[in-house]
Design a protein around this motif. Structure first.
Motif, mmCIF file in Angstrom:
data_model
loop_
_atom_site.group_PDB
_atom_site.id
_atom_site.type_symbol
_atom_site.label_atom_id
_atom_site.label_comp_id
_atom_site.label_asym_id
_atom_site.label_seq_id
_atom_site.Cartn_x
_atom_site.Cartn_y
_atom_site.Cartn_z
ATOM 1 N N GLU A 172 0.840 -1.191 0.000
ATOM 2 C CA GLU A 172 0.000 0.000 0.000
ATOM 3 C C GLU A 172 0.880 1.247 0.000
ATOM 4 O O GLU A 172 1.802 1.352 0.831
ATOM 5 N N PRO A 173 0.645 2.196 -0.880
ATOM 6 C CA PRO A 173 1.450 3.425 -0.890
ATOM 7 C C PRO A 173 1.403 4.182 0.432
ATOM 8 O O PRO A 173 2.395 4.802 0.837
ATOM 9 N N GLU A 174 0.250 4.142 1.132
ATOM 10 C CA GLU A 174 0.158 4.840 2.407
ATOM 11 C C GLU A 174 1.117 4.251 3.434
ATOM 12 O O GLU A 174 1.603 4.964 4.321
ATOM 13 N N SER A 175 1.395 2.950 3.329
ATOM 14 C CA SER A 175 2.337 2.330 4.262
ATOM 15 C C SER A 175 3.740 2.893 4.085
ATOM 16 O O SER A 175 4.505 2.971 5.053
ATOM 17 N N TYR A 176 4.072 3.292 2.870
ATOM 18 C CA TYR A 176 5.375 3.917 2.640
ATOM 19 C C TYR A 176 5.482 5.221 3.423
ATOM 20 O O TYR A 176 6.526 5.530 4.021
ATOM 21 N N VAL A 177 4.396 5.980 3.462
ATOM 22 C CA VAL A 177 4.392 7.234 4.221
ATOM 23 C C VAL A 177 4.578 6.961 5.707
ATOM 24 O O VAL A 177 5.352 7.653 6.387
ATOM 25 N N HIS A 178 3.889 5.943 6.220
ATOM 26 C CA HIS A 178 4.022 5.623 7.639
ATOM 27 C C HIS A 178 5.420 5.097 7.963
ATOM 28 O O HIS A 178 5.971 5.410 9.029
ATOM 29 N N ARG A 179 5.968 4.316 7.092
ATOM 30 C CA ARG A 179 7.293 3.740 7.356
ATOM 31 C C ARG A 179 8.360 4.823 7.487
ATOM 32 O O ARG A 179 9.080 4.880 8.493
ATOM 33 N N ILE A 180 8.478 5.656 6.466
ATOM 34 C CA ILE A 180 9.571 6.634 6.494
ATOM 35 C C ILE A 180 9.295 7.736 7.517
ATOM 36 O O ILE A 180 10.211 8.498 7.872
ATOM 37 N N GLY A 181 8.062 7.808 8.025
ATOM 38 C CA GLY A 181 7.767 8.779 9.075
ATOM 39 C C GLY A 181 8.345 8.405 10.421
ATOM 40 O O GLY A 181 8.278 9.200 11.367
ATOM 41 N N ARG A 182 8.948 7.225 10.531
ATOM 42 C CA ARG A 182 9.593 6.822 11.781
ATOM 43 C C ARG A 182 10.917 7.553 11.999
ATOM 44 O O ARG A 182 11.435 7.555 13.110
ATOM 45 N N THR A 183 11.482 8.128 10.969
ATOM 46 C CA THR A 183 12.692 8.933 11.090
ATOM 47 C C THR A 183 12.352 10.393 10.828
ATOM 48 O O THR A 183 11.239 10.713 10.401
ATOM 49 N N ALA A 184 13.304 11.277 11.071
ATOM 50 C CA ALA A 184 13.113 12.726 10.902
ATOM 51 C C ALA A 184 11.939 13.197 11.743
ATOM 52 O O ALA A 184 11.087 13.951 11.280
ATOM 53 N N ARG A 185 11.883 12.784 13.004
ATOM 54 C CA ARG A 185 10.796 13.170 13.893
ATOM 55 C C ARG A 185 11.181 14.413 14.679
ATOM 56 O O ARG A 185 12.344 14.631 15.007
ATOM 57 N N ALA A 186 10.197 15.204 14.998
ATOM 58 C CA ALA A 186 10.373 16.407 15.815
ATOM 59 C C ALA A 186 11.413 17.343 15.214
ATOM 60 O O ALA A 186 12.257 17.898 15.911
ATOM 61 N N GLY A 187 11.396 17.490 13.894
ATOM 62 C CA GLY A 187 12.279 18.443 13.242
ATOM 63 C C GLY A 187 13.660 17.926 12.919
ATOM 64 O O GLY A 187 14.467 18.652 12.338
ATOM 65 N N ALA A 188 13.949 16.665 13.256
ATOM 66 C CA ALA A 188 15.271 16.104 12.948
ATOM 67 C C ALA A 188 15.286 15.601 11.512
ATOM 68 O O ALA A 188 14.262 15.517 10.836
ATOM 69 N N SER A 189 16.470 15.279 11.015
ATOM 70 C CA SER A 189 16.620 14.744 9.663
ATOM 71 C C SER A 189 16.841 13.242 9.733
ATOM 72 O O SER A 189 17.206 12.697 10.780
ATOM 73 N N GLY A 190 16.627 12.576 8.604
ATOM 74 C CA GLY A 190 16.822 11.136 8.558
ATOM 75 C C GLY A 190 16.915 10.661 7.132
ATOM 76 O O GLY A 190 16.741 11.434 6.179
ATOM 77 N N GLU A 191 17.191 9.380 6.975
ATOM 78 C CA GLU A 191 17.338 8.780 5.653
ATOM 79 C C GLU A 191 16.404 7.581 5.535
ATOM 80 O O GLU A 191 16.259 6.795 6.482
ATOM 81 N N ALA A 192 15.805 7.455 4.355
ATOM 82 C CA ALA A 192 14.945 6.318 4.039
ATOM 83 C C ALA A 192 15.506 5.613 2.815
ATOM 84 O O ALA A 192 15.671 6.224 1.754
ATOM 85 N N VAL A 193 15.836 4.333 2.967
ATOM 86 C CA VAL A 193 16.447 3.532 1.907
ATOM 87 C C VAL A 193 15.470 2.431 1.527
ATOM 88 O O VAL A 193 14.956 1.715 2.394
ATOM 89 N N SER A 194 15.219 2.294 0.240
ATOM 90 C CA SER A 194 14.314 1.258 -0.265
ATOM 91 C C SER A 194 15.084 0.317 -1.178
ATOM 92 O O SER A 194 15.834 0.758 -2.043
ATOM 93 N N LEU A 195 14.882 -1.005 -0.965
ATOM 94 C CA LEU A 195 15.490 -2.042 -1.793
ATOM 95 C C LEU A 195 14.388 -2.635 -2.662
ATOM 96 O O LEU A 195 13.445 -3.252 -2.148
ATOM 97 N N CYS A 196 14.523 -2.442 -3.964
ATOM 98 C CA CYS A 196 13.446 -2.811 -4.886
ATOM 99 C C CYS A 196 13.974 -3.817 -5.908
ATOM 100 O O CYS A 196 14.928 -3.537 -6.635
#
Length: 582
Positions: free
Chosen positions: A336-360
């Motif tokens: 589900e595309p919405e799950s991608y939004v929830h997944r990468i939302g686990r990083t960069a919380r509260a104004g911090a930065s983060g990286e999201a890596v996808s293996l396709c």
């Protein structure tokens, strides 16, 4: 705007300041003012933007100030005496981890208030949860399943609920909690405040909101299905067999001290943890098949830094709220595309930065295109690892996706054809006349059974004929049937012989066994008496005779009744035509 502008109770402001917060987030600035007024809320915000504090702070303020609707404890329907005060605020959430984290937020922000709260969820014993309810509480955080269980057992009274919060409502609907939610809401007074908060707003969420909310204030701080702006999104096109290798290299060469890895299945999560541990990477798994103790230990290890990687499924990840997550890895692309939004939302919380890596891999390119169509995600191609990656096909992977669908369909048809062939073969073996078991033999008719009975045959099937040397068939010597065995059973010996009882051996032989009566007792039946069964014989059970067997009549009664059923010494004598004792 600052938190002081909301005019919250002083203990709440001190707790917020102690946590290092001074300015509210957009979702907090939009939700707190109308929530303090008792309005219904429909809020939409990305994960990790402070939704918990957005509803926790106004609930604590209203409970402490005693301004909630129906807050007076006198009159009306209430809990029985000795059971404590009933909860006035209820928060529903989808997972155990999220319930525990919401409870921690209420305890943190309300530590200076004379309020109590507890969380109830499955996976653990309900004893302590029931005790906390009986002792009285103000705020109840629960998952729908355990809440329904305790309601059914009569441990909960929801007639005093004044405020209801549905947190992560979209995920609760995905998990099939729509019917429990409606049943729970039916037990709560209609004069209530309801807040529905979600990361995305689907048509199902809108229907639920229309049913539960009254003139809600809509707070939308981010467009639907939008990704975090501070997340650096990268993608690596890698074959499925090379996914473990490239992930291990990332841990070896990159700064991935706190990484959250997502898999599609529970089995895949456990398998990946074994691979990472074998490579020297400390990893833990969390999913629905883990017990509550295992999930708690895994979360504590991840928070404390003892585990570098936490491998999780989408459902379990909804309760993960850990600060400082540096990387999120989509080991399996979400369906589900919405799950991608929830997944990468686990990083960069509260104004911090983060990286999201996808293996396709090649078969997941279609999922990648769906994510790009339905969200604003535009991950760029990652650099390095050229020996493990492949180039994007000119057709965008459509040929590979089509081949994968055809192979899947062919495999399904083959399995279906194999099962169908087995069923047809099973039927043909029965219809061909060949014996395929004991159930294939035709039963005999009643006429045949009567003829066999007259002939003295048994009820068993006729033995298979065998050939004689001259070519003719013979059934051979018939075996003894059950009826024949009954004819050859041991019979009582002739009168006057010793050992007239029933025993294995030749008639008249002495019995080899000992009497079964009490030690020292005489054999059942009068010693030396002749068996009953012939004219003139004396009866067993003569008045005045002594015997150790049990007599079925009353003491002193005439022996014309039932005979004794004593030990083996007296034998099993049939009653003959002899004279009765007088």
């Amino acid at each position: 705007m600052k938190f002081n502008d909301f005019r919250l109770d002083e203990p709440i402001l001190r707790a917020v300041e102690a946590e290092g917060y001074e300015h509210p987030s957009p979702i907090q600035a939009g939700v707190i003012p109308p929530a303090l007024e008792g309005r219904d809320i429909l809020g939409t915000a990305q994960t990790g933007t402070g939704k918990t504090a957005a509803f926790a702070l106004p609930i604590l303020h209203r409970l402490a100030a005693g301004r909630a609707k129906g807050g007076k404890r006198s009159g009306g329907k209430g809990p029985p005496r000795g059971r404590g005060r009933s909860a006035r605020a209820l928060v529903l959430c989808p997972t155990r981890e999220l319930a525990a984290q919401i409870l921690d937020s209420f305890a943190t922000y309300g530590k200076g208030l004379p309020l109590s709260q507890t969380a109830i969820y499955g996976g653990v014993g309900q004893g302590r949860q029931v005790d906390a309810i009986r002792n009285g509480l103000d705020t109840l955080v629960a998952t729908p399943g355990r809440l329904m269980d305790l309601m059914g057992q009569g441990h909960l009274d929801l007639s005093r609920i004044e405020t209801v919060v549905l947190d992560e409502a979209d995920r609760m609907l995905d998990m099939g909690f729509i019917h429990p939610i409606r049943k729970i809401m039916a037990e709560i007074p209609r004069e209530r405040q309801t807040m529905l908060l979600s990361a995305t707003i689907s048509p199902e969420i809108r229907v639920l909101a229309d049913d539960l909310l009254r003139d809600p204030v809509v707070v939308a701080t981010a467009p639907e299905s939008s990704t975090a702006e501070l997340v650096d999104q990268r993608i690596y096109l890698v074959e499925k067999a090379n996914k473990p290798k490239i992930l291990i290299r990332m841990f070896e060469h990159g700064d991935m001290a706190r990484t959250l890895v997502f898999t599609r299945t529970k089995y895949g999560a456990d398998r990946l943890v074994r691979v990472l541990k074998k490579a020297g990477i400390k990893a833990e798994a969390i999913h629905g098949d883990k017990s509550q103790g295992q999930r708690t230990r895994a979360m504590n290890a991840f928070r404390s830094g003892k585990a570098e990687a936490l491998v999780a499924t989408d459902v379990a990840a909804r309760g993960i709220d850990v600060d400082g997550v540096s990387h999120v890895v989509n080991y399996d692309m979400p369906v589900e595309p919405e799950s991608y939004v929830h997944r990468i939302g686990r990083t960069a919380r509260a104004g911090a930065s983060g990286e999201a890596v996808s293996l396709c891999d090649r078969h997941e390119l279609e999922l990648l295109r769906a994510i790009e169509r339905r969200t604003d995600a535009r991950p760029h191609k990652g650099e390095g690892y050229e020996d493990l990656t492949y180039d994007m096909p000119t057709d965008g992977g459509r040929a590979a996706a089509k081949a994968a669908r055809e192979a899947k369909t062919a495999a399904a048809k083959a399995r279906f054809g194999q099962r169908t062939g087995q069923r047809k073969g099973h039927k043909s073996s029965h219809s061909s006349g060949r014996p395929s078991g004991s159930g294939t033999k035709k039963p005999r008719t009643n006429d045949q059974a009567r003829e066999d009975s007259r002939a003295g045959a048994d009820s068993h099937p006729t033995p298979k004929p065998r050939k004689k040397p001259d070519g003719s068939k013979s059934f051979g010597k018939p075996k003894h049937s059950y009826r024949d065995d009954s004819r050859t059973a041991d019979k009582p010996s002739k009168p006057g012989k010793k050992g007239a009882g029933k025993f294995r051996g030749k008639p008249g032989a002495k019995p080899t066994g000992k009497p079964t009566g009490k030690p020292g007792s005489k054999p059942a039946g009068k010693a030396g008496s002749k068996p009953r069964g012939k004219a003139g014989g004396k009866t067993a059970g003569k008045t005045g005779g002594k015997f150790s067997g049990k007599f079925s009549g009353k003491a002193g009664s005439k022996p014309g009744g039932k005979r004794g059923t004593g030990g083996s010494g007296g034998g099993k004598n049939r009653r003959g035509p002899g004279p009765r004792s007088r």
